[in-house]
Design a protein around this motif. Structure first.
Motif, PDB file in Angstrom:
ATOM      1  N   ALA A  48       0.832  -1.205   0.000  1.00 32.01           N
ATOM      2  CA  ALA A  48       0.000   0.000   0.000  1.00 32.01           C
ATOM      3  C   ALA A  48       0.863   1.249   0.000  1.00 32.01           C
ATOM      4  O   ALA A  48       0.510   2.271  -0.591  1.00 32.01           O
ATOM      5  N   ILE A  49       2.013   1.166   0.677  1.00 29.63           N
ATOM      6  CA  ILE A  49       2.910   2.332   0.736  1.00 29.63           C
ATOM      7  C   ILE A  49       3.934   2.301  -0.402  1.00 29.63           C
ATOM      8  O   ILE A  49       4.226   3.307  -1.024  1.00 29.63           O
ATOM      9  N   LEU A  74       4.688   7.883   2.215  1.00 30.27           N
ATOM     10  CA  LEU A  74       4.040   8.317   3.456  1.00 30.27           C
ATOM     11  C   LEU A  74       3.403   9.699   3.292  1.00 30.27           C
ATOM     12  O   LEU A  74       2.340   9.965   3.838  1.00 30.27           O
ATOM     13  N   ARG A  92      -7.679  12.402  -3.101  1.00 34.97           N
ATOM     14  CA  ARG A  92      -6.784  13.122  -4.009  1.00 34.97           C
ATOM     15  C   ARG A  92      -7.256  13.050  -5.458  1.00 34.97           C
ATOM     16  O   ARG A  92      -7.229  14.028  -6.179  1.00 34.97           O
ATOM     17  N   LEU A 117      -6.051  16.237   3.018  1.00 32.39           N
ATOM     18  CA  LEU A 117      -4.722  15.802   2.590  1.00 32.39           C
ATOM     19  C   LEU A 117      -3.703  16.881   2.928  1.00 32.39           C
ATOM     20  O   LEU A 117      -3.937  18.064   2.663  1.00 32.39           O
ATOM     21  N   PHE A 156      -8.258   3.563  -1.284  1.00 34.85           N
ATOM     22  CA  PHE A 156      -7.795   4.130  -0.016  1.00 34.85           C
ATOM     23  C   PHE A 156      -8.367   5.531   0.087  1.00 34.85           C
ATOM     24  O   PHE A 156      -8.496   6.223  -0.930  1.00 34.85           O
ATOM     25  N   ARG A 157      -8.618   5.979   1.304  1.00 27.90           N
ATOM     26  CA  ARG A 157      -9.155   7.332   1.447  1.00 27.90           C
ATOM     27  C   ARG A 157      -8.140   8.342   0.903  1.00 27.90           C
ATOM     28  O   ARG A 157      -8.500   9.322   0.258  1.00 27.90           O
ATOM     29  N   SER A 158      -6.837   8.063   1.144  1.00 31.11           N
ATOM     30  CA  SER A 158      -5.810   9.007   0.670  1.00 31.11           C
ATOM     31  C   SER A 158      -5.826   9.134  -0.858  1.00 31.11           C
ATOM     32  O   SER A 158      -5.403  10.148  -1.402  1.00 31.11           O
ATOM     33  N   GLU A 159      -6.309   8.115  -1.532  1.00 32.50           N
ATOM     34  CA  GLU A 159      -6.348   8.194  -2.996  1.00 32.50           C
ATOM     35  C   GLU A 159      -7.683   8.749  -3.494  1.00 32.50           C
ATOM     36  O   GLU A 159      -7.714   9.526  -4.444  1.00 32.50           O
ATOM     37  N   TRP A 217       2.077  10.927   0.617  1.00 30.04           N
ATOM     38  CA  TRP A 217       0.815  10.805  -0.118  1.00 30.04           C
ATOM     39  C   TRP A 217      -0.350  10.474   0.810  1.00 30.04           C
ATOM     40  O   TRP A 217      -1.488  10.780   0.550  1.00 30.04           O
ATOM     41  N   LYS A 218      -0.024   9.784   1.912  1.00 30.46           N
ATOM     42  CA  LYS A 218      -1.086   9.286   2.795  1.00 30.46           C
ATOM     43  C   LYS A 218      -1.341  10.179   4.001  1.00 30.46           C
ATOM     44  O   LYS A 218      -2.161   9.839   4.854  1.00 30.46           O
ATOM     45  N   GLU A 219      -0.615  11.289   4.091  1.00 31.41           N
ATOM     46  CA  GLU A 219      -0.726  12.084   5.316  1.00 31.41           C
ATOM     47  C   GLU A 219      -1.903  13.059   5.282  1.00 31.41           C
ATOM     48  O   GLU A 219      -2.080  13.813   4.331  1.00 31.41           O
TER      49      GLU A 219
END
Lengths: 51, 708
Positions: free
Chosen positions: B333-334, B406, B565, B417, B559-562, B408-410
């Motif tokens: 994932a990372i 990391l 974005r 984001l 993923f929520r981070s994606e 990207w996911k913060e």
């Protein structure tokens, strides 16, 4: 999440089980053969590059 | 028993050795150039032929198929003859193989910068070259099996098994992945679409690593390491176990390149499980290699050959431990889409393939030239600067991968984001500078080696035909006692051995791929997903030509981070018309899955002409030539027909109206640009690219807004 893709495929689980069984059988077969192999043959083979 | 006299062919070995050195330098030079482009866009040299998207595949193809490929043939042709106590089957076939392979390399070096590409990673070459590769590969196999059949040695040493597995599996992989429908001499569409194309491609991609970069080198390790250290391999039994389990397990692991994508879950899980199991045979090989050096470490101190082997095998062990770790979903994932993957493959390529090749060259050249290595000092220098190069390459890339993955996911405390994509790019630029220094060090070492080898060659004289003698095989051999066990019988029958290897390899491929193909009708069709318009299709082909997929993914993972974005995560049903798929494997730039409608046409125009006017600090190459070049739409009819053949539902007779539709849509875009004071004729390539980018992901967006 993507399981919906496979809802209509029945018994997809068999693929995992099949792969595990095939591999285990294969591995056991090779291991058995290795146990039976004689030392002289192994020694002879491992010296091939040095001949 | 009568002793037969014969001669080993060293000239062909020497020829492949020269080719591997020449293309090694070329491939690494191109690699250095693309590495610099990643922090200094001016290094794209202001023309389309040397822009990143086009020459990154040139680098990967040159290293894999030219540098490593020629090294494999060098290593195999030398060791096979000795292990079979026989000259190569046919000098003619050897020469056809050599020159054919070099011609293929030249064809690749010409077509890739011209943008002639299928865009499928490590299989970029277009269909005529694919056919040539198949033919030359068959010549190689023919020559190899001919040699094995006329051998003067009853049993096949384990190295030969690795060579056979390499031959059969690469053949299967290449043919299955190259199914494509030609629409002209230089353009074809993949036979598969979307999810299926992705699965086939990464089944190929993963196993190309396994059977082109790994198995032939393991075979060579089992020959050259005992030779160099002058003692047999640590455990021959282990080598047998490790051979069969390696070729059995490897073939299943491909889907680990597609974790969290739209690939069915069960296939992803299968890929993960087999990747973890792969640690065992891989480390079996590594341990067997390193333990062969037991009690001989003093030799490692003074022989550069053994130094290269020791570090090469260690790099193999590191990379094959890291690979399974990367295939764990939480790690992936990372790591996926970041420089971590670049670090991983370079530990393999620079450490394992590079160092093993160098070791073999240093060992082999003085022998076939009957002389001593020109300078041990220089070889030691090469070893140290090469090792330093690997460290300077890998450490910054790991650092860069962790950092960007990391970032990207913060999220901020408010739940937004924390970083723009461009912030994460700027953060890692200095690490990219260090990486290119690492690459330059490694290249320097290689140049020093070539100097050293050339000096050695000029000091000695090639023994083109080396005299040898061995007793002929008894033709009426009746095995007795322990020699009658089935595996030994197998080793006496190379053809049966080959068939069994194919079966072992095919089991994995079939179980993995068949369901995904058979359930084609079950990939949920999304009614709002429509075929591309002719202009978008043309734009997509230009996107492929420019190699945009090398830096931009089209796959939003759930993923929520994606989703925050990029937008709604990707569904398998969205790709049903994508021949080939363009999911990408690296995000040097942001994902483009839902790019459509995000920005006005004028933004895209300005961004393509000079990315830095719209995104200050961007490292994307500029594409001003797209605004100057006119679209070549002469084969739009063929494209529509080809797509229909592949199952895209363009209505009957649409090909006749396609050009008209294309021009009408292009005019809408150029009119829209004109309203924003941008003058561009509607037949320019940039218009098609804009049309494609504005379409991306909008089918789903439309459904959602309609539902609302």
């Amino acid at each position: 999440m993507f399981r919906n893709l496979l809802h209509e495929v029945t018994g997809i689980g068999i693929y995992q089980m099949f792969s595990l069984l095939v591999f285990t059988a294969f591995f056991v077969l090779i291991a058995l053969w290795l146990f039976k192999t004689k030392k002289e043959y192994i020694d002879e083979m491992s010296n091939k590059p040095l001949e | 028993m009568q002793t037969e006299k014969f001669q080993y062919d060293n000239r062909i070995v020497r020829n492949f050795a020269i080719a591997t050195m020449v293309f090694g330098i070329v491939g690494m030079l191109v690699g250095l150039l693309v590495a610099i482009q990643l922090y200094e866009p001016a290094a794209n040299l202001g023309n389309q032929y040397t822009s990143f998207g086009r020459i990154r595949p040139l680098h990967t193809n040159a290293i894999i198929f030219a540098f490593v490929g020629n090294a494999i043939f060098m290593g195999v042709y030398y060791s096979l003859q000795r292990l079979c106590k026989s000259r190569m089957y046919s000098d003619v076939l050897s020469n056809i193989h050599f020159w054919g392979w070099q011609l293929i390399i030249v064809a690749a070096a010409i077509t890739l910068p011209l943008g002639i590409t299928t865009s499928k990673e490590y299989a970029e070459l277009e269909w005529p070259i694919d056919i040539a590769i198949t033919l030359i590969w068959v010549v190689f196999g023919w020559n190899m099996f001919g040699t094995i059949i006329k051998r003067r040695e009853r049993h096949m040493y384990v190295a030969i098994w690795f060579y056979i597995a390499t031959f059969v599996t690469v053949a299967v992989l290449h043919i299955v992945n190259s199914f494509e429908l030609p629409i002209s001499l230089f353009k074809s569409y993949s036979f598969y679409a979307g999810v299926q194309d992705a699965l086939v491609q990464w089944w190929y991609g993963h196993n190309a690593v396994a059977f082109f970069l790994t198995t032939p080198y393991l075979g060579m390790m089992y020959y050259y390491l005992p030779k160099a250290v002058d003692r047999p391999v640590y455990s021959y039994k282990l080598s047998i176990l490790h051979f069969w389990t390696l070729i059995f397990l490897y073939i299943w692991a491909g889907p680990h390149h597609l974790l969290y994508t739209s690939l069915p879950d069960w296939a992803q899980s299968l890929g993960v499980a087999f990747s973890i199991m792969l640690i065992a045979p891989s480390w079996g090989g590594m341990i067997n290699g390193l333990l062969t050096l037991r009690g001989a470490w003093d030799k490692v101190r003074d022989q550069p050959v053994l130094k290269f082997f020791a570090v090469g095998i260690t790099a193999y062990g590191m990379a094959t431990f890291e690979g399974p770790m990367l295939s764990l979903k939480n790690v992936n994932a990372i790591a996926h889409f970041t420089d971590w993957i670049v670090a991983h493959v370079h530990v393999g390529a620079l450490g394992w393939n590079g160092f093993m090749t160098f070791g073999i060259l240093y060992w082999l050249i003085p022998r076939i030239y009957q002389t001593k290595l020109h300078s041990t000092k220089l070889a030691n220098f090469h070893f140290w600067i090469g090792t330093l190069g690997i460290l300077f390459y890998a450490v910054p890339m790991y650092w860069s991968g962790f950092t960007q993955g990391l970032m990207w996911k913060e999220f901020t405390e408010a739940g937004q984001l924390k970083y723009e994509f461009l912030d994460t790019t700027k953060q890692i630029l200095s690490l990219h500078v260090f990486r290119s220094i690492g690459g330059a060090l490694y290249l320097t070492g290689t140049i020093v080696m070539v100097y050293n080898i050339v000096k050695t060659m000029t000091a000695g004289k090639l023994v083109a035909n080396e005299d040898a003698e061995a007793p002929a095989l008894e033709s009426n051999y009746a095995p007795t006692g322990h020699a009658s066990y089935w595996h030994k019988a197998l080793e006496r029958k190379p053809m049966t051995f080959m068939v069994l290897s194919i079966v072992v390899v095919l089991i994995g491929g079939a179980v993995e791929m068949l369901p995904t193909f058979l359930i084609k009708s079950n990939i949920q069709t999304i009614t709002s997903v429509k075929p591309y318009t002719p202009l978008e299709l043309h734009g997509r082909d230009l996107y492929i030509r420019e190699g945009c997929v090398g830096c931009h993914s089209q796959m939003i993972r759930p993923f929520r981070s994606e989703t925050e974005r990029y937008g709604e995560y990707s569904k398998a049903g969205e790709y049903v018309y994508d021949h080939p798929f363009l999911w990408g494997s690296k995000r040097t730039g942001p994902d483009l899955m839902r790019e459509g409608g995000k920005y006005p046409n004028s933004w895209h125009y300005n961004h393509m002409i000079d990315p830095r006017t719209m995104s200050p600090g961007s490292i994307m190459p500029a594409y001003p030539f797209l605004a100057e070049q006119s679209m070549n739409v002469t084969n739009i009819k063929d494209k529509i027909n080809a797509m229909r053949t592949l199952g895209v539902p363009y209505e009957k007779g649409y090909e006749e109206r396609a050009l008209q539709d294309l021009q009408a849509q292009a005019k809408t875009i150029s009119d829209n640009l004109a309203s924003e004071k941008i003058k561009i004729e509607s037949d320019k390539e940039l218009i098609a690219i804009i049309a494609y980018l504005q379409r991306l992901g909008t089918d789903i967006k439309l459904t959602n807004s309609a539902a609302n």
